[in-house]
Enzyme design. Structure first.
Site, PDB file in Angstrom:
ATOM      1  N   ASN A 141       0.857  -1.194   0.000  1.00 35.36           N
ATOM      2  CA  ASN A 141       0.000   0.000   0.000  1.00 35.36           C
ATOM      3  C   ASN A 141       0.892   1.244   0.000  1.00 35.36           C
ATOM      4  O   ASN A 141       0.883   2.027   0.957  1.00 35.36           O
ATOM      5  CB  ASN A 141      -0.904   0.011   1.232  1.00 35.36           C
ATOM      6  CG  ASN A 141      -1.805  -1.202   1.303  1.00 35.36           C
ATOM      7  OD1 ASN A 141      -2.644  -1.416   0.427  1.00 35.36           O
ATOM      8  ND2 ASN A 141      -1.627  -2.017   2.333  1.00 35.36           N
ATOM      9  N   CYS A 164      -4.161  -6.523   4.744  1.00 36.28           N
ATOM     10  CA  CYS A 164      -3.797  -7.584   5.694  1.00 36.28           C
ATOM     11  C   CYS A 164      -4.978  -8.077   6.512  1.00 36.28           C
ATOM     12  O   CYS A 164      -4.888  -9.125   7.152  1.00 36.28           O
ATOM     13  CB  CYS A 164      -2.692  -7.102   6.633  1.00 36.28           C
ATOM     14  SG  CYS A 164      -3.048  -5.540   7.453  1.00 36.28           S
ATOM     15  N   ASP A 170     -21.864  -6.839  79.297  1.00 33.03           N
ATOM     16  CA  ASP A 170     -20.931  -7.760  79.936  1.00 33.03           C
ATOM     17  C   ASP A 170     -21.545  -8.316  81.216  1.00 33.03           C
ATOM     18  O   ASP A 170     -22.576  -7.838  81.705  1.00 33.03           O
ATOM     19  CB  ASP A 170     -19.584  -7.088  80.199  1.00 33.03           C
ATOM     20  CG  ASP A 170     -19.680  -5.898  81.126  1.00 33.03           C
ATOM     21  OD1 ASP A 170     -20.358  -5.987  82.164  1.00 33.03           O
ATOM     22  OD2 ASP A 170     -19.072  -4.850  80.808  1.00 33.03           O
TER      23      ASP A 170
END
Length: 879
Positions: free
Chosen positions: A132, A261, A503
């Protein structure tokens, strides 16, 4: 193919010197480019856009002559298709980026004090392939002009005339529009050596070419954007539109004789539609090779294991001739039916020509396996393609997408045209350089565009993040407020079942009776868990959570000091969210807003009420809880605003008869809360007032409460108020390293938490007050070390005199020590009774744990572990 005469290019003479080979060195050419780029970097967006437009128009005007020249010079491809490529490189790139800002300030956020600025990179070495030679050159030059970069074109030796001609066209137009005269240059007599030199001297490499050239770009020592080999497979599913699929592949594969490609190199067809697809290819002019012809083409595709350059960009007819047999001159594609997808099969490779491998797949899974192997053969990261019915087969589409290690996954699209973007999908950016990501050894995994040729500079002004003040939604206080506040459980909140946590001492001594009697009056069912021990354990919390689950309360009431409230908070969390992992809850954070672990939403099952019976912990108004892992002995401070009680009831009637030891330990704990909150990096005006007023109350009323107890109800109530105010201060400003060290001192040597704080606080104050710390803490609002000044403000509020900061600070230290002495706090850890050998044996482990404690991060001086260790030693020996 016969070589054609090169067409004339209708352009003016170049406006800059065209460097002839040997006239000037490449180094001097690059120096000239740098000078031009330095000037170009000063151009405005308007100037750049005018140049960009002129260059694109000039390239567009010359699309046909440049296409003719490329085919004539290289003997590859089709003129008409190269015209389209040139047209695309100019028109589509211009259209995509004409409105993109690439100069100066891109974004600005004045609220957050951030702006981003676009800067050019410098000189770009652009490697242009023979496949290209004009379109890729146009594309890269336009990107560089749009981004104010200079570009050095490195043509392929077999395509240098066409590439240089394209460069001249663009350069001429750019300079005519105002660009610096030397902004584009090229290598006149290209060679591997000169290209390698160009890549080493440039600021960035834009490489398009074979694997060798791309590898050279990445090995040059300069930043590179490269493109790897493409070997795109295309699967045709049995649900696909077969006519669309076949003709799309033909359209792609025949474009410029297959030299893009991204074009399909193999087609994989499911068995059920294989014969139909084969017939459609034949009907559309493709040539199906017989076994003998297939073998001949196989021997032609590769020469010594590499692609035969003689077939690249040639017609199917020419390739057949080269292979030793004839096909019709108008044959579109040579299709070889093959089975192997291994590298030994020539058809399994990238062919860059109208030669296509065709595979039969027994099912979709087999097709994916074949496609994966073909990608691995030489197409990692590039492109893959699938033809399928996306409506009826979403699962197949998902499987294919997940399996393909390619950066472009194209669906029902001609791969060559689809991969380059903006043709069959308008959100895929147009590009003639297609990044392949790490799979393909690339630095970019997308279609390359202008953003890849810019340095983005971020200007960040100092800003302080949003701060906060969080407290329980309801805080009730004043002597005798308990029954009135509890009335809301029925009248306002409509609660039915209450679970009390306390407690054993408080339970056995009737402290819960005022609560349970009131709950009986309100008709609210209740039960009490009273197995909380000092320094509550994870085991205790799990036992309580199991009891909660059995009772299923819609209200939890924690009654006691810090131990009961901390245990109740953990039980509450486990009751509401049994799925949570405690170690996740205990995960450290630097900024509570950014913690890795997100605390679960609390209050969905039960409303949490905290009622303190001591004046010190402040836990009734804080998002903190400290719990001990009984297996390791490690104390874990948990912190999250989801742990904040919904209601706090501070009724001093519950605190009147605290013993002296508890009064001292809890009171000095509250003092430490106030001092650390005032000195903390996160302190604000909202917390400062609470901390100062708490300190004032404590210094005034703690000795009275210690000496007179219930006989001084005013002192008791003022201490209750101080504890809660200090709690609200450190709930938002957080604490510091004194608490970190106290947590570990208590865990390792069983000192009461308040006493541990008292023994460490003045050492930490001296440590923090140093205006030259080894390291200061990190928080945006904490601008510089100023803890000494903060302590002096505390001294001022307490009425401690001094002619300067040093004297005031020493006066504050003396006042703290005097207060400790008045309430029976010893002068050292050793004096408390901790064995020296045991202390020294655990010193290093304590130090590391204290350093990693959640409270350390808010300390104004960031402590080194050696500094923590030294403070421990000083506090132990009282020196």
């Amino acid at each position: 193919m016969a070589t054609k005469k090169a067409p004339e290019i209708a352009v003016q003479e170049p406006v800059v010197v065209v460097y002839e080979n040997g006239v000037e060195t490449l180094t001097s050419k690059i120096a000239a480019l740098r000078n031009a780029q330095k000037l170009f970097s000063t151009y405005s967006q308007e100037q750049v856009d005018q140049i960009f437009l002129a260059a694109a128009m000039a390239a567009n005007h010359q699309r046909i002559p440049l296409a003719k020249l490329a085919v004539a010079e290289t003997g590859m491809g089709i003129v008409e298709d190269k015209v389209i490529k040139n047209h695309y490189a100019s028109e589509y790139i211009y259209n995509a980026y004409k409105n993109t800002k690439t100069c100066g300030v891109l974004e600005q956020d004045t609220s957050f004090g951030v702006q981003t600025i676009a800067e050019p990179i410098g000189v770009i070495a652009a490697v242009v392939p023979t496949t290209n030679p004009t379109s890729t050159a146009i594309f890269k030059m336009l990107l560089c002009l749009k981004t104010r970069n200079a570009i050095l074109i490195c043509p392929h030796p077999r395509a240098k005339e066409s590439t240089i001609s394209a460069a001249r066209v663009v350069l001429n137009a750019a300079v005519a529009a105002g660009a610096p005269k030397g902004i584009i240059a090229w290598i006149d007599a290209p060679s591997v050596e000169l290209t390698n030199q160009a890549m080493k001297e440039a600021d960035l490499i834009l490489a398009t070419g074979g694997p060798g050239m791309v590898q050279a770009a990445y090995s040059s020592g300069k930043p590179a954007i490269g493109v790897g080999a493409g070997n795109p497979p295309a699967i045709i599913d049995d649900s696909a539109d077969l006519i669309l699929a076949v003709n799309s592949i033909i359209h792609s594969k025949t474009f410029d004789n297959g030299m893009i490609c991204a074009s399909e190199q193999s087609v994989i067809v499911l068995d059920g539609v294989y014969e139909q697809v084969k017939a459609e290819f034949a009907a559309r002019g493709c040539y199906l090779l017989n076994p003998d012809e297939t073998e001949k083409v196989r021997r032609t595709i590769l020469i010594n294991g590499a692609l035969n350059s003689k077939i690249v960009g040639q017609s199917a007819y020419a390739i057949a001739k080269l292979s030793g047999f004839d096909v019709p001159e108008n044959a579109k594609i040579l299709i070889g039916e093959v089975e192997s997808v291994e590298p030994q099969e020539a058809f399994a490779h990238e062919k860059l020509s109208p030669v296509l491998a065709m595979y039969r797949a027994k099912d979709f899974a087999d097709a994916i396996q074949k496609a994966e192997r073909l990608v691995a053969d030489g197409g990692y990261g590039h492109t893959s393609s699938l033809y399928i019915n996306t409506v009826t087969e979403p699962e197949k589409l998902r499987q294919f997408t997940a399996a393909m290690k390619t950066c472009r996954v194209l669906i029902n699209t001609p791969a060559a045209q689809g991969g380059i973007g903006d043709l069959y999908n308008f959100k895929l950016p147009p590009s003639l350089t297609l990044g392949c990501g790490s799979w393909g050894g690339n630095s970019v995994s997308e279609n390359v565009g202008v953003k890849h040729l810019l340095n983005i500079k971020t200007v960040a002004e100092r800003r302080e993040n949003m701060l906060w003040f969080r407290a329980p939604e309801k805080v009730y206080f004043k002597r005798g407020c308990l029954p009135v506040a509890l009335g809301e459980l029925k009248d306002v909140l409509n609660k039915k079942r209450a679970f009390l946590v306390t407690d054993e001492f408080l339970f056995r001594n009737g402290y819960t009776k005022s609560i349970t009697d009131r709950l009986d009056e309100l008709g609210i069912a209740h039960t009490t868990f009273f197995d909380v021990q000092p320094d509550p354990t994870l085991y205790c919390a799990k036992e309580g959570a199991a009891a909660m689950k059995a009772f299923a309360p819609d209200c939890i009431i924690a009654l006691g000091g810090g131990s009961a409230m901390d245990a109740a908070k953990i039980m509450w969390t486990m009751y509401e969210h049994p799925e949570v992992d405690f170690m996740d809850l205990a995960m450290r954070f630097m900024d509570i807003r950014k913690r890795v672990y997100t605390f679960p939403k609390m209050g969905e099952k039960a409303y949490f009420i905290a009622i303190p019976t001591s004046a010190g912990t402040g836990s009734e108004v804080t998002p903190f809880a400290v719990i001990t892992d009984e297996a390791t002995g490690i104390k874990y401070p948990l912190a999250d605003y989801e742990l904040m009680p919904k209601m706090a009831i501070v009724d001093v009637d519950l605190m009147m008869h605290m013993p002296k030891g508890l009064t001292a330990a809890s009171g000095i704990d509250a003092m430490t809360h106030a001092l650390e909150a005032y000195a903390a990096m996160l302190a604000t005006d909202y917390t400062d007032g609470l901390a100062l007023k708490a300190l004032k109350n404590i210094f005034t009323y703690l000795p009275r409460a210690y000496e007179h107890g219930a006989e001084d109800p005013i002192a008791r109530e003022k201490m209750a108020d101080a504890s809660t105010m200090a709690g609200m201060a450190f709930a938002n400003a957080f604490l510091g390293v004194c608490h970190s060290m106290a947590h570990k001192l208590g865990a390792f040597h069983h000192l009461p938490h308040g006493v541990a704080n008292a023994l460490m606080i003045t050492y930490v104050m001296r440590f923090n007050a140093d205006p030259r710390p080894a390291k200061m803490g990190t928080f945006p609002q904490y601008q510089y070390p100023h803890t000494l000044e903060r302590y002096c403000e505390c001294a001022d509020f307490l009425g401690i005199p001094g002619k300067d900061e040093e004297e005031k600070f020493n006066g504050l230290i003396a006042a703290v020590e005097e207060l400790k002495a008045k309430i029976g706090i010893p002068k050292s850890i050793q004096a408390w009774g901790v064995d020296e050998a045991a202390f020294l044996e655990t010193l290093d482990e304590m130090t590391e744990h204290a350093f990693d404690d959640q409270c350390t991060g808010a300390n104004p001086r960031y402590p080194l572990m050696s500094e923590i260790r030294q403070m421990y030693l000083d506090a132990y020996y009282g020196r």
